[in-house]
Scaffold this motif. Structure first.
Motif, PDB file in Angstrom:
ATOM      1  N   ILE A   1      88.748 -20.561 121.581  1.00  0.00           N
ATOM      2  CA  ILE A   1      90.131 -20.966 121.310  1.00  0.00           C
ATOM      3  C   ILE A   1      90.934 -20.895 122.599  1.00  0.00           C
ATOM      4  CG2 ILE A   1      92.200 -20.482 119.947  1.00  0.00           C
ATOM      5  CD1 ILE A   1      89.868 -21.479 118.316  1.00  0.00           C
ATOM      6  N   THR A   2      91.772 -21.854 122.818  1.00  0.00           N
ATOM      7  CA  THR A   2      92.607 -21.878 124.024  1.00  0.00           C
ATOM      8  C   THR A   2      93.407 -20.582 124.149  1.00  0.00           C
ATOM      9  OG1 THR A   2      94.327 -23.016 122.754  1.00  0.00           O
ATOM     10  CG2 THR A   2      92.859 -24.385 124.064  1.00  0.00           C
ATOM     11  N   GLY A   3      93.449 -20.080 125.380  1.00  0.00           N
ATOM     12  CA  GLY A   3      94.177 -18.847 125.636  1.00  0.00           C
ATOM     13  C   GLY A   3      93.334 -17.598 125.486  1.00  0.00           C
ATOM     14  N   GLY A   4      92.130 -17.722 124.929  1.00  0.00           N
ATOM     15  CA  GLY A   4      91.281 -16.558 124.736  1.00  0.00           C
ATOM     16  C   GLY A   4      90.441 -16.245 125.963  1.00  0.00           C
TER      17      GLY A   4
ATOM     18  N   THR B   1      91.169 -22.958 128.819  1.00  0.00           N
ATOM     19  CA  THR B   1      91.991 -24.112 128.465  1.00  0.00           C
ATOM     20  C   THR B   1      91.071 -25.260 128.064  1.00  0.00           C
ATOM     21  OG1 THR B   1      92.029 -24.958 130.745  1.00  0.00           O
ATOM     22  CG2 THR B   1      93.754 -23.370 130.129  1.00  0.00           C
ATOM     23  N   LYS B   2      91.676 -26.346 127.626  1.00  0.00           N
ATOM     24  CA  LYS B   2      90.893 -27.536 127.246  1.00  0.00           C
ATOM     25  C   LYS B   2      90.076 -28.054 128.434  1.00  0.00           C
ATOM     26  CE  LYS B   2      91.198 -29.763 123.914  1.00  0.00           C
ATOM     27  NZ  LYS B   2      90.330 -29.825 122.697  1.00  0.00           N
ATOM     28  N   ALA B   3      90.565 -27.820 129.658  1.00  0.00           N
ATOM     29  CA  ALA B   3      89.851 -28.297 130.841  1.00  0.00           C
ATOM     30  C   ALA B   3      88.532 -27.566 131.066  1.00  0.00           C
ATOM     31  CB  ALA B   3      90.742 -28.143 132.080  1.00  0.00           C
ATOM     32  N   ASP B   4      88.351 -26.414 130.435  1.00  0.00           N
ATOM     33  CA  ASP B   4      87.122 -25.642 130.602  1.00  0.00           C
ATOM     34  C   ASP B   4      86.001 -26.101 129.668  1.00  0.00           C
ATOM     35  OD1 ASP B   4      88.239 -23.954 132.570  1.00  0.00           O
ATOM     36  OD2 ASP B   4      89.229 -22.775 131.005  1.00  0.00           O
ATOM     37  N   THR B   5      86.281 -27.079 128.827  1.00  0.00           N
ATOM     38  CA  THR B   5      85.238 -27.639 127.960  1.00  0.00           C
ATOM     39  C   THR B   5      84.147 -28.288 128.818  1.00  0.00           C
ATOM     40  OG1 THR B   5      86.772 -28.028 126.144  1.00  0.00           O
ATOM     41  CG2 THR B   5      84.764 -29.329 126.156  1.00  0.00           C
ATOM     42  N   GLY B   6      82.893 -28.029 128.490  1.00  0.00           N
ATOM     43  CA  GLY B   6      81.800 -28.625 129.258  1.00  0.00           C
ATOM     44  C   GLY B   6      80.476 -27.927 128.987  1.00  0.00           C
TER      45      GLY B   6
ATOM     46  N   ASP C   1      88.895 -25.344 121.566  1.00  0.00           N
ATOM     47  CA  ASP C   1      89.755 -25.871 120.507  1.00  0.00           C
ATOM     48  C   ASP C   1      91.156 -25.291 120.613  1.00  0.00           C
ATOM     49  OD1 ASP C   1      87.570 -27.271 119.385  1.00  0.00           O
ATOM     50  OD2 ASP C   1      86.917 -25.431 118.375  1.00  0.00           O
ATOM     51  N   ASP C   2      92.153 -26.142 120.226  1.00  0.00           N
ATOM     52  CA  ASP C   2      93.535 -25.669 120.179  1.00  0.00           C
ATOM     53  C   ASP C   2      93.740 -24.768 118.976  1.00  0.00           C
ATOM     54  OD1 ASP C   2      94.404 -26.971 122.472  1.00  0.00           O
ATOM     55  OD2 ASP C   2      94.725 -28.848 121.381  1.00  0.00           O
ATOM     56  N   LEU C   3      94.688 -23.874 119.102  1.00  0.00           N
ATOM     57  CA  LEU C   3      95.023 -22.984 118.003  1.00  0.00           C
ATOM     58  C   LEU C   3      95.787 -23.769 116.942  1.00  0.00           C
ATOM     59  CD1 LEU C   3      94.761 -19.995 117.230  1.00  0.00           C
ATOM     60  CD2 LEU C   3      97.043 -19.642 118.164  1.00  0.00           C
TER      61      LEU C   3
END
Length: 313
Positions: free
Chosen positions: A144-147, A197-202, A226-228
């Protein structure tokens, strides 16, 4: 006295200048690194002043705290596992098909009984190189974003100890990133994101490497950020509150109607008995009223009886 003092000083100087009769032992390669199943050459050379046939011994220390090392070469023969795969040339030992069990500290000892200083020794460290195996990776598939997210990579078999490199989408991650959003420990294999953040998806994977052989990598894992979902959280909270209210209502309803009473069966029979008694009482009152209304017929008056005759006995 002055002459005696002068002679003593000259004698001391002569002792310092003249060579002493001592055995000298040294090695040309104090640290030996070889691969498994290869040949290891443990160098040991010596010089004696008088003794032309010194005694040569090799020992392997068990550890820094050990006081009783194992004999490798003693009384002109090899011992234990070294017996069939080791040879000696001068004082140098040549060991064939080394294994991880051969790694450790070795000591070459030369004893020259005819020299004034009779014992000399040299130490050799044998390192058996092991290329890295495929490392074990722990990579979450979602976050989750921010975690905070921590990825782990481990490979304990390589010698010397391996270092770790992390990749995202098959591109190496910088050990010291400019933005500071993550940190990498090359010695422990830990990749830590303080706040994803979403940019860390990969897709992420880890590579273990040392000088003993080619690097090895674990299989890549895709991590989705994923966004909260605030709306889903609020909806879930509302549903939970409704469920709690409904449960409270049913509990109160059941308690009010005696479903949770332990004496419900006895109360039922008591109620039935009271009802039966009440009916019986009503029937009794009706019987009494009927009896009160009923009056027996009047009895006939008895005629006065008079003696008309008298009898004498």
């Amino acid at each position: 006295m002055e002459n005696l003092f002068t002679l003593s000083v000259m004698f001391a100087i002569l002792l310092q200048v003249l060579p002493s009769c001592a055995v000298v032992v040294f090695t040309r390669e104090p640290v030996v690194e070889v691969h498994e199943d290869a040949e290891a050459r443990l160098s040991c050379e010596f010089k004696t002043q008088r003794d032309e046939s010194p005694r040569i011994e090799w020992k392997k220390t068990k550890g820094t705290m050990s006081t009783s090392p194992d004999f490798v070469y003693f009384k002109e023969e090899f011992r234990k596992s070294f017996k069939d795969r080791a040879t000696i040339k001068g004082a140098t030992v040549i060991l064939q098909k080394v294994t991880q069990g051969d790694a450790g500290e070795y000591r070459c000892e030369v004893s020259a009984a005819l020299d004034d200083i009779q014992l000399g020794e040299a130490n050799v460290t044998l390192i058996v190189l092991v290329p890295p195996h495929v490392p074990t990776c722990e990579i979450p598939s979602s976050a989750i974003t921010g975690g905070e997210v921590e990825m782990l990579c481990s490979e304990p078999h390589g010698v010397p100890a391996v270092s770790y490199i992390w990749y995202k989408d098959k591109k190496p991650l910088a050990v010291h990133p400019l933005n500071g959003t993550y940190s990498i420990n090359q010695h422990t294999g830990t990749l830590t994101f303080r706040s994803v953040t979403k940019a860390d998806t990969g897709q992420y994977h880890c590579e273990a490497r040392n000088k003993a052989g080619p690097p090895k990598s674990c299989q890549g894992t895709h991590m989705e950020i994923d966004d909260l979902n605030i709306a889903a959280i609020v909806a879930g909270a509302v549903v939970v509150c409704l469920v709690i209210l409904l449960c409270t209502f049913f509990i109160c309803y059941a308690h009010r109607h005696g479903f949770f009473s332990r004496h419900r069966g006895r109360s039922f029979w008591i109620t039935q008995c009271h009802s039966t008694a009440h009916i019986s009482s009503q029937n009794l009152h009706r019987t009494e009223d009927m009896n009160a209304r009923y009056s027996p017929p009047p009895e006939e008056k008895q005629q006065d009886f008079k003696h008309t005759h008298s009898f004498m006995l």
